[in-house]
Design an enzyme around this catalytic site. Structure first.
Site, PDB file in Angstrom:
ATOM      1  N   ASP A 285       5.745 -15.247 -24.644  1.00 37.61           N
ATOM      2  CA  ASP A 285       4.967 -16.398 -24.209  1.00 37.61           C
ATOM      3  C   ASP A 285       4.624 -16.197 -22.737  1.00 37.61           C
ATOM      4  OD1 ASP A 285       3.983 -18.849 -23.413  1.00 37.61           O
ATOM      5  OD2 ASP A 285       5.570 -20.025 -24.359  1.00 37.61           O
ATOM      6  N   CYS A 357     -13.056 -21.006 -26.816  1.00 42.97           N
ATOM      7  CA  CYS A 357     -14.109 -21.101 -27.834  1.00 42.97           C
ATOM      8  C   CYS A 357     -14.205 -22.561 -28.276  1.00 42.97           C
ATOM      9  CB  CYS A 357     -13.860 -20.160 -29.005  1.00 42.97           C
ATOM     10  SG  CYS A 357     -12.244 -20.331 -29.791  1.00 42.97           S
TER      11      CYS A 357
END
Length: 463
Positions: A285, A357
């Protein structure tokens, strides 16, 4: 047959609520995830039509061992796709029922008074179908070849090269076996939307990458020079990472992170096929990466494309959030602010690209504005590509420096890009990157107006 079985399994998983379309595709184990994603997306888009066809032709009654999900995939590719690519008993089954299926399709068109297959879709589906007529963008992988050799290769395959596009409108006119060089990005070729290159030698060998134009913008606008140390914070599935490596000419260091082990495996496969050697890929992460670790002391560029609603993607299916709730958007924006703040804390950082996006202001302009306010005068927005037609929403002073992309205006998926740079002492006015016509090729100059160097002699011939 592996493709159809994998697609049927994804459809079954969606029906059982086991996850979203993207996660099920990536976790399928099928090696060509984009091909699988495209087939499942199109099958879902035609699902109401396919169900009527199956009922009208009584296919499932005649073939009791045929699973409904597999039937939908086979019938989609038989009647609406590129034609069945399998052999064996499934091809024999399709041939056995083809006449009945085609007759039922013809009856449906007569009943609905339409002539085209896409006119059978509901109005909202038809709008999506129109948007999906985005061209097939092909990024030339300069780690293995060069634009001139790829153009020559496609010419030998019977394609007609029309030169460099003069406008976005010109891209809409492409048809048949014709292609253009993109008007904005120097290593991007443009083919008609129906062009399927998944089985092409150049694709399977990693010489070309099938990547939407908007998705190419983040790495292109970050443009690190060869030798730079770069972080790709949320790397999977790896196309942007590979693009960065090509810009760097495999010289320098990319630290790429993703938390999901299966997505990391997919990324590793893609990078290996693309010939990337300058990347250190980690299942981690990004928020747990220590900016003060000496390993990252020379990181000057960061590409940050975090998890988002994906609302800009043209093809959507069950589990994909076209209209996420306000609570969901708030949660996503909170994560995006945290990860952007974390990225800006790397001490040697000079340039950062933030992209999504998503079409939602909450994930785009609002995130950038909030983080810039937290950092005061330390960072500023760069006006990248002034000639790009879509700008950021005017929600704060300087937001027009950001880029947006959309099917209608730029003939791409929906996208948002912001370029940030660390201020130099005494800097107070906004910075600017040159327009497309004056933009140096990535890795060949960073100062505005710098003249691009001549392309080096091609180093690998495409046979």
């Amino acid at each position: 047959m592996a493709l159809y079985s994998a697609a049927a399994a994804v459809l079954a998983g969606l029906e059982r609520g086991e996850g979203g379309l993207k996660s099920l595709v990536y976790n399928s184990g099928f090696p060509h995830v984009r091909q699988l994603y495209a087939l499942v997306s199109e099958t879902l888009r035609y699902a109401p039509v396919l169900e009527k066809l199956l009922d009208g032709a009584a296919l499932l009654q005649a073939e009791k061992k045929l699973a409904p999900q597999l039937a939908k995939v086979l019938v989609y590719d038989l009647l609406f796709g590129k034609g069945l690519k399998c052999g064996g008993r499934w091809k024999a089954l399709a041939r056995r029922h083809r006449a009945r299926l085609e007759a039922e399709l013809a009856r449906m068109k007569v009943r609905q008074k339409v002539s085209r297959n896409e006119d059978l879709l509901a109005p909202e589906k038809a709008a999506s179908a129109a948007a999906s007529q985005i061209p097939r963008y092909v990024r030339v992988n300069t780690l293995k070849t060069c634009v001139d050799d790829v153009i020559d290769f496609f010419k030998r395959q019977g394609y007609a090269y029309l030169g460099k596009a003069a406008s976005v409108e010109e891209l809409k006119t492409l048809s048949g076996k014709k292609f253009l060089l993109d008007l904005h990005l120097p290593e991007l070729l443009v083919f008609p939307s129906q062009t399927d290159l998944h089985d092409n030698l150049l694709y399977t060998s990693g010489h070309i990458i099938l990547q939407d134009k908007a998705s190419c913008l983040p790495a292109f606008l970050l443009g690190p020079v060869a030798g730079s140390h770069v972080i790709d914070a949320c790397a999977a599935p790896g196309n942007k990472t590979g693009h960065l490596a090509a810009i760097l000419k495999n010289k320098g260091q990319i630290f790429a992170f993703d938390v999901d082990p299966k997505r990391v495996a997919t990324t590793n496969t893609l990078l290996t096929r693309a010939g990337v050697t300058c990347c250190q890929l980690a299942q981690q992460d990004f928020l747990t990466v220590d900016p003060r670790d000496p390993k990252y002391s020379r990181v000057t560029h960061i590409l940050l494309d975090p998890s988002c609603s994906g609302s800009g993607m043209v093809t959507r299916g069950p589990g994909e959030e076209a209209s996420p709730s306000a609570e969901r958007l708030q949660a996503l924006a909170g994560f995006q602010r945290r990860v952007l703040n974390h990225a800006l804390s790397f001490p040697a950082l000079q340039h950062l690209v933030y992209s999504t996006c998503s079409l939602h202001q909450e994930e785009n302009e609002d995130v950038v504005q909030a983080v810039l306010q937290e950092w005061g005068l330390a960072f500023r927005l760069v006006t990248a590509f002034p000639s790009w037609p879509c700008r950021g929403l005017a929600t704060f002073s300087g937001a027009e420096s950001c880029l947006r992309a959309s099917p209608a205006e730029t003939l791409t998926h929906g996208f948002f890009v912001a370029v940030l740079e660390r201020r130099k002492d005494g800097a107070a006015s906004p910075s600017s990157l040159p327009a497309a016509a004056k933009n140096p090729l990535p890795g060949e100059g960073t100062e505005p107006g710098a003249a691009p160097k001549k392309r080096k002699k091609k180093k690998q011939q495409v046979k």
